[in-house]
Write a protein that holds these residues in place. Structure first.
Motif, mmCIF file in Angstrom:
data_model
loop_
_atom_site.group_PDB
_atom_site.id
_atom_site.type_symbol
_atom_site.label_atom_id
_atom_site.label_comp_id
_atom_site.label_asym_id
_atom_site.label_seq_id
_atom_site.Cartn_x
_atom_site.Cartn_y
_atom_site.Cartn_z
ATOM 1 N N VAL A 64 0.814 -1.222 0.000
ATOM 2 C CA VAL A 64 0.000 0.000 0.000
ATOM 3 C C VAL A 64 0.850 1.277 0.000
ATOM 4 O O VAL A 64 0.302 2.371 0.001
ATOM 5 N N THR A 65 2.168 1.140 -0.036
ATOM 6 C CA THR A 65 3.016 2.321 -0.220
ATOM 7 C C THR A 65 3.222 2.605 -1.705
ATOM 8 O O THR A 65 3.836 3.607 -2.053
ATOM 9 N N ARG A 66 2.725 1.721 -2.553
ATOM 10 C CA ARG A 66 2.938 1.863 -4.006
ATOM 11 C C ARG A 66 1.637 2.270 -4.695
ATOM 12 O O ARG A 66 0.610 1.602 -4.564
ATOM 13 N N CYS A 90 -6.060 -0.255 7.473
ATOM 14 C CA CYS A 90 -5.506 -0.871 8.693
ATOM 15 C C CYS A 90 -4.009 -1.153 8.583
ATOM 16 O O CYS A 90 -3.372 -1.400 9.609
ATOM 17 N N ALA A 91 -3.465 -1.204 7.386
ATOM 18 C CA ALA A 91 -2.045 -1.576 7.246
ATOM 19 C C ALA A 91 -1.201 -0.611 8.061
ATOM 20 O O ALA A 91 -1.424 0.601 8.045
ATOM 21 N N GLY A 92 -0.252 -1.152 8.793
ATOM 22 C CA GLY A 92 0.604 -0.291 9.600
ATOM 23 C C GLY A 92 1.849 -1.017 10.051
ATOM 24 O O GLY A 92 1.892 -2.257 10.074
ATOM 25 N N ASN A 161 -9.830 5.298 8.905
ATOM 26 C CA ASN A 161 -8.373 5.241 9.008
ATOM 27 C C ASN A 161 -8.009 4.823 10.426
ATOM 28 O O ASN A 161 -8.613 5.302 11.384
ATOM 29 N N ILE A 162 -6.999 3.966 10.553
ATOM 30 C CA ILE A 162 -6.608 3.525 11.890
ATOM 31 C C ILE A 162 -5.439 4.371 12.381
ATOM 32 O O ILE A 162 -4.341 4.330 11.820
ATOM 33 N N GLY A 163 -5.733 5.153 13.403
ATOM 34 C CA GLY A 163 -4.699 5.954 14.058
ATOM 35 C C GLY A 163 -4.134 5.173 15.229
ATOM 36 O O GLY A 163 -3.842 3.972 15.118
ATOM 37 N N SER A 164 -4.017 5.837 16.360
ATOM 38 C CA SER A 164 -3.481 5.198 17.571
ATOM 39 C C SER A 164 -3.646 6.208 18.706
ATOM 40 O O SER A 164 -3.716 7.421 18.461
ATOM 41 N N GLY A 165 -3.658 5.710 19.936
ATOM 42 C CA GLY A 165 -3.571 6.638 21.067
ATOM 43 C C GLY A 165 -2.367 7.549 20.908
ATOM 44 O O GLY A 165 -2.404 8.727 21.303
ATOM 45 N N SER A 180 3.463 9.660 12.508
ATOM 46 C CA SER A 180 2.594 9.097 11.471
ATOM 47 C C SER A 180 1.144 9.050 11.937
ATOM 48 O O SER A 180 0.223 9.350 11.166
ATOM 49 N N LYS A 181 0.919 8.686 13.198
ATOM 50 C CA LYS A 181 -0.462 8.546 13.658
ATOM 51 C C LYS A 181 -1.105 9.915 13.926
ATOM 52 O O LYS A 181 -2.308 10.090 13.740
ATOM 53 N N GLY A 182 -0.286 10.897 14.336
ATOM 54 C CA GLY A 182 -0.817 12.265 14.411
ATOM 55 C C GLY A 182 -1.272 12.732 13.044
ATOM 56 O O GLY A 182 -2.326 13.378 12.900
HETATM 57 N N1 NAD Z 1 -1.839 -3.505 18.034
HETATM 58 C C1 NAD Z 1 -1.862 -2.337 18.677
HETATM 59 O O1 NAD Z 1 -1.625 -2.269 19.890
HETATM 60 C C2 NAD Z 1 -2.214 -1.081 17.947
HETATM 61 C C3 NAD Z 1 -2.434 0.085 18.702
HETATM 62 C C4 NAD Z 1 -2.753 1.268 18.045
HETATM 63 C C5 NAD Z 1 -2.845 1.275 16.664
HETATM 64 N N2 NAD Z 1 -2.620 0.128 15.951
HETATM 65 C C6 NAD Z 1 -2.733 0.224 14.497
HETATM 66 O O2 NAD Z 1 -3.663 -0.719 14.028
HETATM 67 C C7 NAD Z 1 -3.337 -1.092 12.686
HETATM 68 C C8 NAD Z 1 -3.276 -2.608 12.587
HETATM 69 O O3 NAD Z 1 -2.231 -3.059 13.441
HETATM 70 P P1 NAD Z 1 -2.159 -4.542 14.031
HETATM 71 O O4 NAD Z 1 -1.832 -4.398 15.446
HETATM 72 O O5 NAD Z 1 -3.321 -5.325 13.592
HETATM 73 O O6 NAD Z 1 -0.813 -5.022 13.311
HETATM 74 P P2 NAD Z 1 -0.410 -6.360 12.550
HETATM 75 O O7 NAD Z 1 1.064 -6.309 12.443
HETATM 76 O O8 NAD Z 1 -1.056 -7.545 13.186
HETATM 77 O O9 NAD Z 1 -1.069 -6.151 11.105
HETATM 78 C C9 NAD Z 1 -0.598 -5.175 10.225
HETATM 79 C C10 NAD Z 1 -0.748 -5.712 8.808
HETATM 80 O O10 NAD Z 1 -0.311 -4.685 7.903
HETATM 81 C C11 NAD Z 1 0.362 -5.332 6.843
HETATM 82 N N3 NAD Z 1 1.256 -4.421 6.143
HETATM 83 C C12 NAD Z 1 2.416 -3.862 6.609
HETATM 84 N N4 NAD Z 1 2.979 -3.133 5.648
HETATM 85 C C13 NAD Z 1 2.176 -3.206 4.546
HETATM 86 C C14 NAD Z 1 2.251 -2.695 3.232
HETATM 87 N N5 NAD Z 1 3.273 -1.934 2.838
HETATM 88 N N6 NAD Z 1 1.258 -2.973 2.368
HETATM 89 C C15 NAD Z 1 0.212 -3.766 2.758
HETATM 90 N N7 NAD Z 1 0.108 -4.299 3.981
HETATM 91 C C16 NAD Z 1 1.080 -4.027 4.866
HETATM 92 C C17 NAD Z 1 1.144 -6.455 7.532
HETATM 93 O O11 NAD Z 1 1.562 -7.454 6.598
HETATM 94 C C18 NAD Z 1 0.129 -6.955 8.541
HETATM 95 O O12 NAD Z 1 -0.656 -8.010 8.013
HETATM 96 C C19 NAD Z 1 -2.004 -0.410 12.384
HETATM 97 O O13 NAD Z 1 -2.243 0.766 11.664
HETATM 98 C C20 NAD Z 1 -1.462 -0.093 13.760
HETATM 99 O O14 NAD Z 1 -0.568 1.004 13.734
HETATM 100 C C21 NAD Z 1 -2.313 -1.043 16.566
#
Ligand code: NAD
Length: 275
Positions: A64-66, A90-92, A161-165, A180-182
């Motif tokens: 998703v960066t492309r 959700c990707a992060g 969009n998925i941010g974060s605390g 990034s999350k801000g």
């Molecule tokens: N887990 C936490 O505690 C938490 C807290 C706050 C926010 N978040 C946010 O929630 C979202 C989901 O996180 P998660 O905890 O489920 O993480 P996770 O690592 O379980 O899942 C993230 C998914 O993103 C995919 N990904 C990474 N780079 C990618 C790319 N370039 N293209 C496509 N897919 C890509 C990974 O392969 C993975 O399947 C993220 O944005 C994360 O920052 C998570």
């Protein structure tokens, strides 16, 4: 009747954690789901699980960066589902380091995956959603005995969009992630203003520590004992970590008609962590 009956959804990062739980929940509620992830095998496994439950899902490997991958994912949703009305970004990734220790390549990676992807997916998805909005408004005008759909009833689409605390407050050794999350929180507001007139709602969910592979990766990056790290992360008013489904339920609310007058907002889902 599901809350997402007839909806066509893309969920990025859907091979794991919160994205995976969201893909399952939206499908269970009736949506057809494009399961998008860099991990193609993981995406295929999730789509397979959803189909095994009698629901519709297609896996797409995409970075998703492309730009080309994001465009192809949207094209594939349109081809397979005939349109698109729901997008969950959700990707992060996270890199736990301060500004002195963080490598430039890791800054670039975190900003690309967490921020640029939200722009790229919207860049390709919004025109399709807006097109759906116009088509639905037109058919509502004829179907509903000549009465035009009011603005409040238009369904162009919904983006979460998925941010974060850590998009709302700072945290230690996570300078790129906090930046990034801000950005995601404020991009959400900007996008809500821009695309509201097209019938597209844009909201943000800010999870707290949720038990996913990302949280365990953080323990490794910090060189911390995993059990101790998870126990410390659970210290909050509701005294436990979040589950991916806790967060998916909030996402469902924001993409479904239950939130039809909600846009540009940030919903914190964190067991009271930043309260
Ligand atoms: N887990 C936490 O505690 C938490 C807290 C706050 C926010 N978040 C946010 O929630 C979202 C989901 O996180 P998660 O905890 O489920 O993480 P996770 O690592 O379980 O899942 C993230 C998914 O993103 C995919 N990904 C990474 N780079 C990618 C790319 N370039 N293209 C496509 N897919 C890509 C990974 O392969 C993975 O399947 C993220 O944005 C994360 O920052 C998570």
């Amino acid at each position: 009747m599901g809350a997402m009956d007839g909806r066509r959804a893309i969920v990025t990062g859907a091979a794991s954690g919160i994205g995976r739980a969201t893909a399952h929940l939206l499908a269970r509620e009736g949506a057809r789901v494009l399961v998008v992830d860099l991990d193609g095998d993981g995406a295929e496994a999730v789509a397979h699980e959803i189909r095994a439950k009698g629901r519709e899902a297609i896996a797409v490997r995409a970075d998703v960066t492309r730009d080309a991958d994001c465009r192809a994912a949207v094209d594939q949703a349109v081809e397979a589902f005939g349109g698109l009305d729901t997008l969950v970004n959700c990707a992060g990734v996270i890199r736990r380091a301060n500004a002195v220790d963080l490598a430039e390549a890791d800054w670039d990676l975190v900003m690309a995956v967490n921020v640029k992807s939200v722009y790229l997916m919207a860049h390709h998805a919004v025109p399709v959603m807006a097109g759906s909005a116009m088509a639905e408004s037109a058919s509502a005008a004829t179907d509903d005995r000549g009465r035009r759909a009011s603005d409040g009833q238009r369904r162009g689409g919904a983006i979460v969009n998925i941010g974060s605390g850590w998009g709302l407050k700072g945290g230690p050794d996570a300078v790129a992630y906090c930046a990034s999350k801000g950005a995601v929180v404020n991009m959400t507001r900007a996008m809500a203003i821009d695309h509201g007139p097209q019938g597209i709602r844009v909201n943000c969910v800010c999870p707290g520590d949720t038990d996913t592979p990302m949280l365990r990766a953080e323990a490794r990056q910090l060189g911390a004992d995993e059990a101790a790290f998870l126990a410390e992360s659970a210290e909050r008013p509701l005294a436990r970590l979040g589950t991916p489904d806790d967060v998916a339920q909030a996402i469902l609310y924001l993409v479904s008609d239950a939130s039809s007058w909600v846009t540009g907002t940030t919903l914190v889902v964190d067991g009271g962590g930043i309260a």
